[in-house]
Structure formats: C-alpha cells, structure tokens
Enzyme design. Structure first.
Site, PDB file in Angstrom:
ATOM      1  N   ARG A   1     -40.005 -46.000  36.193  1.00 33.32           N
ATOM      2  CA  ARG A   1     -39.024 -45.198  36.049  1.00 33.32           C
ATOM      3  C   ARG A   1     -38.081 -44.916  36.951  1.00 33.32           C
ATOM      4  NH1 ARG A   1     -41.102 -41.957  32.355  1.00 33.32           N
ATOM      5  NH2 ARG A   1     -39.276 -40.537  31.841  1.00 33.32           N
TER       6      ARG A   1
ATOM      7  N   GLU B   1     -37.199 -42.067  21.247  1.00 32.54           N
ATOM      8  CA  GLU B   1     -37.869 -40.864  20.374  1.00 32.54           C
ATOM      9  C   GLU B   1     -36.457 -40.060  19.964  1.00 32.54           C
ATOM     10  OE1 GLU B   1     -41.034 -38.527  21.295  1.00 32.54           O
ATOM     11  OE2 GLU B   1     -40.686 -37.442  19.528  1.00 32.54           O
TER      12      GLU B   1
ATOM     13  N   LYS C   1     -36.093 -34.394  29.004  1.00 37.68           N
ATOM     14  CA  LYS C   1     -35.269 -34.054  27.832  1.00 37.68           C
ATOM     15  C   LYS C   1     -35.552 -32.569  27.591  1.00 37.68           C
ATOM     16  CE  LYS C   1     -35.771 -38.292  25.289  1.00 37.68           C
ATOM     17  NZ  LYS C   1     -36.598 -38.701  24.221  1.00 37.68           N
TER      18      LYS C   1
HETATM   19  P1  ATP Z   1     -40.139 -37.864  25.931  1.00 36.55           P
HETATM   20  O1  ATP Z   1     -41.421 -38.892  25.923  1.00 36.55           O
HETATM   21  O2  ATP Z   1     -40.370 -36.703  27.052  1.00 36.55           O
HETATM   22  O3  ATP Z   1     -39.531 -37.743  24.930  1.00 36.55           O
HETATM   23  P2  ATP Z   1     -38.604 -40.230  27.236  1.00 36.55           P
HETATM   24  O4  ATP Z   1     -37.516 -39.960  28.152  1.00 36.55           O
HETATM   25  O5  ATP Z   1     -40.046 -40.977  27.451  1.00 36.55           O
HETATM   26  O6  ATP Z   1     -39.117 -38.761  26.910  1.00 36.55           O
HETATM   27  P3  ATP Z   1     -38.166 -41.864  25.073  1.00 36.55           P
HETATM   28  O7  ATP Z   1     -37.150 -41.677  23.879  1.00 36.55           O
HETATM   29  O8  ATP Z   1     -39.512 -41.931  24.680  1.00 36.55           O
HETATM   30  O9  ATP Z   1     -38.069 -40.631  25.890  1.00 36.55           O
HETATM   31  O10 ATP Z   1     -37.597 -43.083  25.820  1.00 36.55           O
HETATM   32  C1  ATP Z   1     -37.274 -44.039  25.179  1.00 36.55           C
HETATM   33  C2  ATP Z   1     -37.519 -45.416  26.361  1.00 36.55           C
HETATM   34  O11 ATP Z   1     -36.665 -45.145  27.535  1.00 36.55           O
HETATM   35  C3  ATP Z   1     -38.786 -45.646  26.787  1.00 36.55           C
HETATM   36  O12 ATP Z   1     -39.150 -47.042  26.499  1.00 36.55           O
HETATM   37  C4  ATP Z   1     -38.948 -45.094  28.047  1.00 36.55           C
HETATM   38  O13 ATP Z   1     -40.025 -45.690  28.593  1.00 36.55           O
HETATM   39  C5  ATP Z   1     -37.507 -45.313  28.695  1.00 36.55           C
HETATM   40  N1  ATP Z   1     -37.279 -44.390  29.669  1.00 36.55           N
HETATM   41  C6  ATP Z   1     -37.266 -42.930  29.528  1.00 36.55           C
HETATM   42  N2  ATP Z   1     -37.247 -42.211  30.868  1.00 36.55           N
HETATM   43  C7  ATP Z   1     -36.843 -43.462  31.473  1.00 36.55           C
HETATM   44  C8  ATP Z   1     -36.323 -43.314  32.965  1.00 36.55           C
HETATM   45  N3  ATP Z   1     -36.080 -42.402  33.728  1.00 36.55           N
HETATM   46  N4  ATP Z   1     -36.196 -44.627  33.720  1.00 36.55           N
HETATM   47  C9  ATP Z   1     -36.430 -45.838  32.895  1.00 36.55           C
HETATM   48  N5  ATP Z   1     -36.649 -45.872  31.574  1.00 36.55           N
HETATM   49  C10 ATP Z   1     -36.897 -44.598  31.006  1.00 36.55           C
END
Ligand code: ATP
Ligand code: MG
Length: 564
Positions: A267, A40, A277
């Site tokens: 994760r 995102e 974030k």
């Molecule tokens: P938010 O949903 O709070 O904005 P997010 O970290 O989930 O934050 P995204 O941009 O939705 O952000 O994440 C993009 C991809 O990265 C998703 O597929 C998510 O599952 C993966 N991702 C995010 N954080 C992690 C992590 N700590 N370890 C592994 N994959 C991650």
C-alpha cells in the site's frame, strides 16, 4: 515528443505488468485482462486509494482490458450514499471511466446466498451458535490450534434449515453465524472456520430491509470478483494472508468459469500524512479540519480543493510505482509532481503579500502604461497578459534590504534591479517611519531598459511588483502540512496522532494581485511569480477572490522537522 517507440523490454515492466504479460502469453486468462477498484463506501477516498485507482484502471488501459468500479457494500451500518457519490466523483475526476460497469457487492447477495447453500450441501459450511466472543476465544493462536465448534458436525439438512431461518429473520442478531468448515488447526488463522455470514437486522443503503444476514468481506470479495469475470484481483499486502481462503472458497464452489487470481502489492504510505479512514473521520468530526475536502486533508476531494490536478496525481502514482514491500514515500514527491504539471500549464501572475511602496521619482505623475508579459513562458502559445505600470508600485518588503549581505541581488540603496516585464530601476533613497521601518523606496527608472528592447544595462536580480491602483486584493489561505512530523502515527503512550497536528497549517493573509486574475473562477490555477502555485478556492465570489496556496515554488516548508 517521442514517437514510434519500440515495445518496452520485459525487464522494465513492474511485477504486476509482468504477471499479466505472462498470463497473456500463456493464455491463462483467455486473453482477457479485467481488474476492479473495490472501495467500501464508508468514507471519502484518499491518496492511497488514488494509487489503487490509477493502478487498476491503468493496467486495464495498458493491456486493452477493462476495470470495474465495485462498491464493497457488505456492512450496512457504516455505509452511506454520500460516500458512494463522492467516490464516483473522485474516480471520474482522476480521469477514469468504468463505463456501464458500476457494481455493488450487494447486487450479488442472492447469488452469494446460493453459493453458501452449495457449500453447506457439500458439508463445507455450518451454522454455529457460539457468540462472537466464544468464537474468538476458541480460535487458538498461530502456535496453538483452535478448538472445534460443538456445532461443526451438524447434518446438512439441519444446517440448511437454520441458514434459511437466519435469512428469514427468525433468529436474533448475534445468535447464529454461518462458518466455513476449513481447518481449526491451520497455521493460518484465517483458515480456522472463518465466519461467512452474520445476522444483522439493519437497513442497507441499497437493499433496504431485504436482508438481515450480511456476508463477511472474505466471503463476498472473491465471489464478487468471480461473478464479474475479474482476471487479476489486485489488493494490498495485508490481504496476502487471506489469499488461501480466497482460493479455498473459489475451489470449493466448483465453478465453471475462469477463476480470478489475487495479487498483492504494498500500500502507499506517505510521510506527514495519515490515511486511516477512521482517523480522517475523527479529524472531520472533531472539527480539527473543515470537512472532508479541507485542503489539508489527504482525501482526493481535499487534494482537489487544495489545487492538485488529476494529471499531477496520476504522475505521482506512476512515479511511486508498485512495490512488494511496505515503504514510505516522501510527500515531497507529490509536491514535486504538482510543480511539474503547473510549471508547464499554469498562467503566471504577480502577487505581493507583504507590500512596501516603491515610488519611481522620474516617472510622470498621473501617467500609466500597460506592459505585456507572457502568460506562461513554458507555453509559447499562451500569449500575453497586460500589466499596468505607473509611478506608484509595491514590491515585497523582503526584496529590499538597507544593509544587504554580499550576495543579495535584490534591492538596496544604490542597487539596480529589473522589475519583471518592465524596467530596470535604481534605488536612490528610502523614507522611514518613527519606528525606523521603511515606508517608501524611492527609485529612478531607465526608460531605455523597457522589457523587450535591446539594452546594454545588465542586472543580477529581477523582482515581481504590482501597481496597487489597478490591482485586486485577494484573501490567500496559506496551507502548510497538516502534521508537524514525518510519521504522525508514532506517539508516546497515552497520546494519539492528534498531538502532531501542525497548529500553523493554515494562515490567512491578504495579497495584492495583478488585475489579470480579477475574474478567475474556482479551480483556476496560477503560479504567483517567485512565490508559489495557487488555485482559486470555491469560496471565491465576485469582488472577493480567495486563493489557496498549493505549494511554494520551491521546497521551503518551514514547519518541518528538516528545517528545525
Ligand atoms: P478500510 O478497510 O479501513 O475501510 P481501506 O483503505 O482498505 O480502508 P477500502 O475502501 O477497502 O478502504 O479500499 C479500497 C481499495 O483501495 C482496496 O483495494 C484497498 O486495497 C485500496 N487501498 C486502500 N488504501 C490504500 C493505500 N494506502 N495504498 C494503496 N491502495 C489502497
Ligand atoms: Mg478495506
């Protein structure tokens, strides 16, 4: 180099690789492997995202498939072009290529709308006029079924008309939503008639003012996967409970093509690090760090500026592996990976941080010579750099002790050591100031012990040194961990993660560095011998060198719990 390896036995594959291997063997995905990385664009990517990038692009590479970059841009109020640009830069820098497959969930808004109409026509979606608060109040709890919306059973025509008016902008924000008609009594809360669309009269960074209804994540994500022909939709564990809904939507849409499959993994969590974030944004907005690319940040741009290499991050992602259960990885593993990479690849240089004068009394006054030293002893092709040597040198103050303990193999009165790539010297006497601090160490050198010449003289210690007359002075930013504790999320009531910030995470000092670094440009890595790994910072300018410390040579952080 290992060549001609036999195919890996199945047991050594991680669980995702096993699933894919089975799918290929059973031809469940028509022989295709197609993954995606779906950020995102509402912030900068961090090391957790790097794990996800390496995983998704890595699986595609391994199985001869493809990986898309898809921006999950369904929330117009939080998303910005700045983030899109930084994400692209970071993925590329990590060494991955999405070729022409740069997609946006917003590309599918029309198609998603048509899919929603299909569900309405099937009696599987309805326009609800409850407020967000009412919807949430009527959802029940996992043990208590939710209450059905009074609008749940309106007719198809009325739903189609209202949905059309939602789209056209006739209805104000918050007045109506489109909900899937699933099951208000489901033990899975996500199945209790989840919201698919909300009205938001907001400008979108790509679709401008074309839309005033926006799809929710659960609705947009699986359908976007389908439209892109994704075979394996890999996401983190918190989405496990969303999977029944992911599958419900795809099934109810009566789609002709292969449907994607959602698979969850744990994760990445890293000690001494936060990855939310929102919290990272707080650090930036409150000036607690110097921007998203502050070298202490766990963002990819921060790690890059700190001096981490793409190879070190890929190595880290690989060693972390994939797990099915939540766990915390020691940040030491990441530091280990950069040491391993730079030990093989970084040129060496000598830098003295806390200098004390070393005078070689039997070396001719006014004379100097250049001594060769390997650029990188780990890399036989790296050649040599030349080190100017003369009567007046400096060494680290801590490499000298007037009254040393037994196993001190460095310099002391009467002791002999080798100056790296130069000569063996003996300390004869020292000069002190009024406070009793040593100001000069006077030595004798032994010309026959010149580095490279055969000599019988043996010593236990080797010191780095610099000849200040020919050296450059540099600003060095000594970074330490941003947080003092392993789990910065763990706080007392009324406190937040900021109480754990390490006030000593940045110290700026000067160092005297050998002349070979003089023209180094930003991004160039070095090992300062016996000290640590460093990178030239982007703030560097001709005549004003700035280095960032990436990591000390060995694990020796002072500000950690372990060493208290
Ligand atoms: P938010 O949903 O709070 O904005 P997010 O970290 O989930 O934050 P995204 O941009 O939705 O952000 O994440 C993009 C991809 O990265 C998703 O597929 C998510 O599952 C993966 N991702 C995010 N954080 C992690 C992590 N700590 N370890 C592994 N994959 C991650
Ligand atoms: Mg997310």
């Amino acid at each position: 180099m290992k060549e001609n390896t036999t195919p890996e036995p199945k047991a050594s594959l991680n669980f995702l690789e096993q699933i894919i291997t089975n799918d290929l063997e059973n031809n469940t995905t028509s022989g295709k492997v197609h993954t995606r990385f779906p950020p995102e664009p509402n912030g900068y990517l961090h090391i957790g995202h790097a794990k996800s990038i390496c995983l998704n692009f890595g699986l595609a590479q391994k199985f001869n498939g493809k990986c898309n970059l898809r921006f999950d841009d369904t929330n117009p109020t939080k998303e910005e072009q700045e983030y899109v640009d930084s994400i692209k830069e970071d993925v590329r820098w990590l060494g991955f290529d999405w070729e022409d497959r740069e997609y946006y969930a917003s590309d599918y808004f029309e198609q998603l709308y048509q899919f929603a109409v299909h569900l309405i026509k099937k009696g599987k979606a309805y326009v609800c006029e409850m407020t967000a608060e009412e919807i949430s109040a009527n959802r029940g709890t996992p043990a208590i079924p939710g209450k059905e919306s009074p609008w749940r059973n309106r007719g198809v025509e009325e739903n189609l008309d209202l949905f059309d008016r939602m789209r056209k902008g006739d209805l104000p924000d918050g007045s109506h939503v489109l909900r899937a008609k699933v099951d208000m009594a489901s033990p899975n809360m996500h199945m209790r008639d989840p919201v698919m669309y909300r009205i938001m009269h907001a400008h979108h960074h790509r679709t401008g003012n074309d839309w005033c209804i926006y799809p929710m994540y659960d609705w947009a994500h699986g359908q976007s996967d389908y439209l892109e022909g994704i075979t394996h939709s890999i996401c983190t564990l918190e989405f496990e409970v969303h999977r029944p809904l992911y599958e419900w939507f795809l099934n109810e849409l009566d789609l002709p093509n292969l449907k994607p499959r959602q698979i969850e993994f744990a994760r990445l969590n890293l000690s001494y690090t936060i990855m939310s974030k929102r919290k990272l944004l707080t650090l930036v907005q409150e000036g607690l760090v110097n921007g998203w690319d502050d070298p202490r940040m766990p963002t990819i741009s921060g790690l890059r500026r700190r001096g981490f290499t793409p190879a070190s991050i890929r190595m880290f992602a690989d060693r972390v592996g994939v797990a099915k259960r939540e766990n915390v990885i020691e940040v030491g593993l990441l530091e280990h990976c950069i040491r391993e990479d730079l030990n093989k690849n970084a040129p060496r240089a000598m830098a003295v941080f806390n200098p004390v004068k070393l005078i070689i009394d039997n070396y001719p006054e006014g004379h100097s010579e250049e001594l060769p030293s390997p650029v990188n002893p780990e890399d036989p092709d790296s050649g040599h750099r030349m080190l100017p040597f003369s009567k007046n040198l400096v060494i680290e103050r801590e490499d000298f002790m007037e009254d040393p303990p037994k196993k001190f193999f460095r310099l002391a009165p009467g002791a002999e050591v080798r100056l790296k790539s130069a000569y063996i010297i003996r300390c004869d006497y020292v000069v002190k100031d009024e406070q009793g601090e040593v100001t000069e160490i006077h030595c004798t050198y032994f010309p026959e012990t010149k580095s490279g010449l055969p000599s019988d003289k043996k010593v236990k210690g080797t010191l780095h040194w610099v000849c200040p007359e020919h050296a450059v002075e540099a600003e060095v930013r000594l970074y330490d961990r941003l947080f003092k504790v392993s789990d910065p999320e763990e706080v007392e009531e009324g406190e937040d993660f900021r109480v754990h910030l390490n006030p000593e995470s940045l110290k700026v000092v000067k160092a005297i560095v050998e002349p070979s670094v003089k023209d180094a440009i930003a991004g160039k890595h070095y090992q300062f011998e016996r000290n640590g790994y460093y990178v030239v910072d982007k703030d560097t300018q001709p005549g004003n060198l700035v280095f960032n410390r990436i990591v000390p040579l060995r694990e020796s952080w002072v500000n950690t719990e372990k060493n208290k």
